[in-house]
Scaffold this motif. Sequence first.
Motif, short mmCIF file in Angstrom:
data_model
loop_
_atom_site.label_atom_id
_atom_site.label_comp_id
_atom_site.label_asym_id
_atom_site.label_seq_id
_atom_site.Cartn_x
_atom_site.Cartn_y
_atom_site.Cartn_z
N CYS A 1 -0.11 5.28 -8.09
CA CYS A 1 1.34 5.09 -7.91
C CYS A 1 2.00 4.75 -9.24
CB CYS A 1 1.60 3.97 -6.91
SG CYS A 1 1.24 4.38 -5.20
N ALA A 2 1.41 3.83 -9.99
CA ALA A 2 2.00 3.41 -11.26
C ALA A 2 2.14 4.59 -12.22
CB ALA A 2 1.16 2.31 -11.89
N ALA A 3 1.18 5.50 -12.21
CA ALA A 3 1.27 6.68 -13.08
C ALA A 3 2.49 7.52 -12.73
CB ALA A 3 -0.01 7.50 -12.97
N ALA A 4 2.80 7.62 -11.44
CA ALA A 4 3.99 8.38 -11.03
C ALA A 4 5.26 7.69 -11.50
CB ALA A 4 4.00 8.55 -9.52
N PHE A 5 5.27 6.36 -11.56
CA PHE A 5 6.43 5.63 -12.07
C PHE A 5 6.68 5.93 -13.54
CE2 PHE A 5 6.18 3.40 -8.16
CZ PHE A 5 7.29 2.58 -8.01
N ASP A 6 5.63 6.31 -14.25
CA ASP A 6 5.78 6.58 -15.68
C ASP A 6 6.42 7.94 -15.98
OD1 ASP A 6 4.95 4.44 -17.34
OD2 ASP A 6 2.89 4.72 -16.67
N SER A 7 6.58 8.76 -14.97
CA SER A 7 7.12 10.10 -15.19
C SER A 7 8.61 10.15 -14.82
CB SER A 7 6.35 11.11 -14.35
OG SER A 7 6.95 12.39 -14.43
N GLU A 8 9.35 10.93 -15.57
CA GLU A 8 10.77 11.16 -15.26
C GLU A 8 10.98 12.43 -14.45
OE1 GLU A 8 13.43 9.22 -15.85
OE2 GLU A 8 12.00 7.71 -16.56
N PHE B 1 7.39 11.45 -5.46
CA PHE B 1 6.05 11.02 -5.05
C PHE B 1 5.91 9.50 -5.14
CE2 PHE B 1 1.61 9.98 -6.17
CZ PHE B 1 1.00 10.41 -5.01
N ALA B 2 6.43 8.92 -6.22
CA ALA B 2 6.36 7.47 -6.39
C ALA B 2 7.03 6.75 -5.23
CB ALA B 2 7.00 7.06 -7.72
N VAL C 1 4.21 4.63 -3.06
CA VAL C 1 4.16 3.18 -3.21
C VAL C 1 4.30 2.50 -1.86
CG1 VAL C 1 6.63 2.71 -3.60
CG2 VAL C 1 4.88 1.29 -4.71
N ALA C 2 5.06 3.08 -0.96
CA ALA C 2 5.18 2.51 0.38
C ALA C 2 3.87 2.65 1.15
CB ALA C 2 6.33 3.19 1.14
N LEU C 3 3.22 3.80 1.03
CA LEU C 3 1.92 4.00 1.68
C LEU C 3 0.88 3.03 1.14
CD1 LEU C 3 1.89 7.90 1.67
CD2 LEU C 3 2.05 6.45 3.71
N ALA C 4 0.85 2.87 -0.18
CA ALA C 4 -0.12 1.97 -0.80
C ALA C 4 0.13 0.53 -0.41
CB ALA C 4 -0.07 2.13 -2.32
N LYS C 5 1.40 0.13 -0.43
CA LYS C 5 1.74 -1.25 -0.04
C LYS C 5 1.27 -1.52 1.38
CE LYS C 5 5.82 -4.07 1.10
NZ LYS C 5 5.05 -5.21 1.50
N TYR C 6 1.50 -0.59 2.28
CA TYR C 6 1.12 -0.82 3.68
C TYR C 6 -0.40 -0.94 3.82
CZ TYR C 6 0.61 -0.30 8.68
OH TYR C 6 0.27 -0.52 9.99
N PRO D 1 13.13 15.68 1.62
CA PRO D 1 12.03 16.62 1.87
C PRO D 1 11.08 16.78 0.69
CG PRO D 1 14.12 17.52 2.65
CD PRO D 1 14.45 16.27 1.89
N LEU D 2 11.60 16.61 -0.53
CA LEU D 2 10.73 16.77 -1.70
C LEU D 2 9.60 15.75 -1.68
CD1 LEU D 2 10.13 18.16 -4.39
CD2 LEU D 2 11.70 16.51 -5.49
N ALA D 3 9.86 14.55 -1.18
CA ALA D 3 8.82 13.53 -1.12
C ALA D 3 7.64 14.00 -0.26
CB ALA D 3 9.38 12.22 -0.57
#
Length: 537
Positions: free
Chosen positions: A357-364, A371-372, A376-381, A441-443
Amino acid sequence: MTQGHSVFSTHEVSNQPQPRGARDLWADDAPLRDWAKATGADGAALADAGAAFGTEDMLQAAEDARRDPPRLKLFDRSGRRLDEVHFHPGYHQVMDLGITHGYAASAWEGKKGGHVTHAALCYYMAQLEPGVSCPLTMTYAAVPALQNDPALAEAWAPKLTARHYDPSVRPLSAKQGVTMGMAMTEKQGGSDVRANSTAAVRMGDHYRLTGHKWFCSAPMCDGFLTLAQAPDGLTCFLVPRWLEDGSRNTMHLQRLKDKLGNKANASSEIEYHNTLAYRLGDEGAGVKTIIEMVHHTRLDTAVAPAGLMRAALAEAKWWVSHRSAFQRRLIDQPLMQSVIADLALDWESALALAMGCAAAFDSEAEEDRAFARIAVALAKYLSNKRAPGMIYEAMETLGGMGYIEETPMPMLYREAPLNSIWEGSGNVICLDILRTLARAPLAGEVLMARLQRVAGADARYDAALKAHLDRWPALPSEAEARWFTESLASLLAASFLIEGAPHAVADGYVATRLAGQRGATAGAVSGIDVAAIVARI
């Protein structure tokens, strides 16, 4: 560490492992090093921090911060309001450690892998003293929210990312470094912040707030992002704690929360009494404005359970490696090996999710940002739902000692539920996932592409993905949202492990978490490469 006397007139102390003492959180953690390298984190900075976080001095400072908890001081001896919280010096030592090593700053300094470096620092802090993670995380997460107002961002962002810790009672202009808190929740609304009743009245270039906040974390921060009802609707505001004329803003502390855990952190209830505040974003756009802060705090709530599990597992591994029963070391007994290996799979999957997840936060890139948001919601849960049970089982490996406060196990167990509740409890997260997939939808597209990327590598994974898609060809009803989320998050964790972890770990996870080769309790497994998994701890 100097050892105590072990020979007494009645007996000799034997078969009792020495306390672990100092440890290196980087050198001792091969999976973290692997994921840091794969995701572009700053390995040199993390190596330096990993050694610093594990010193005996820091372990003692963290223990002191918990044992001597924050104290509320509302008035001075003459009856003037102070509204201060006093901490043990150990609290400030740990805060300074986090700030100077870049917990709040690393993601915003323009270096490659800033968010994964930050995530690893959060992972470290969860192992040392989770209570200070709250103000550190909010300081980190406030930076993107402040971009809604260039003037406020110019004044605050450089000091939020300054790597300088200053807990003194002084205004923004008099400090090199500051921290930021958050105060959103009210008694009547909880997660439903649109039900907030705090009122905001415009007074020229600023506003005045009147109302209450049921949860205000870390009330000695220098500023707070908060929500209040302005004439045009719910609006985000920045509330400075100390005013530039040297006076105290009228943000009054009511009491400190008496919590299950997180004892070093001074969560509080507050009231605004004509409190000065500056609008952040447009009137009526409060949720939209603060959502970036919430999004980034959610990353840390997804990372923290991996750190808590790591700390519990490392303690359990140390104990069973140095204690014997029935003429055999515990770690050499097949049943104990199965338990430890099974617990390790929970930790490895939580770490993989967090760093992915953190790697996705690093991308613009738009796809990575989408995806982030969902990942991140899936991982948190998933990681937070697994953490309490996993930590309990790790506690049990120590037998009666696991229940004793002199070990870290009780503290870790009390911390385990927190990150599931903070920034959206389980149901809130599941419903948010459904909304994200419906409205963005992109997510869903990038998530499915990520899951399909490892298709063909493991027939059991392919079968589990097909079963998920067959069960939910479209979004589920709200009643099935937890089942849907758990299934999707488990598949995402497996995809990361298949792509980036050793075969023994990925194979063990798929077999036990996707293919059903596991009972209902930890260690109820067979047919996995126990030795290889345990060796990774």
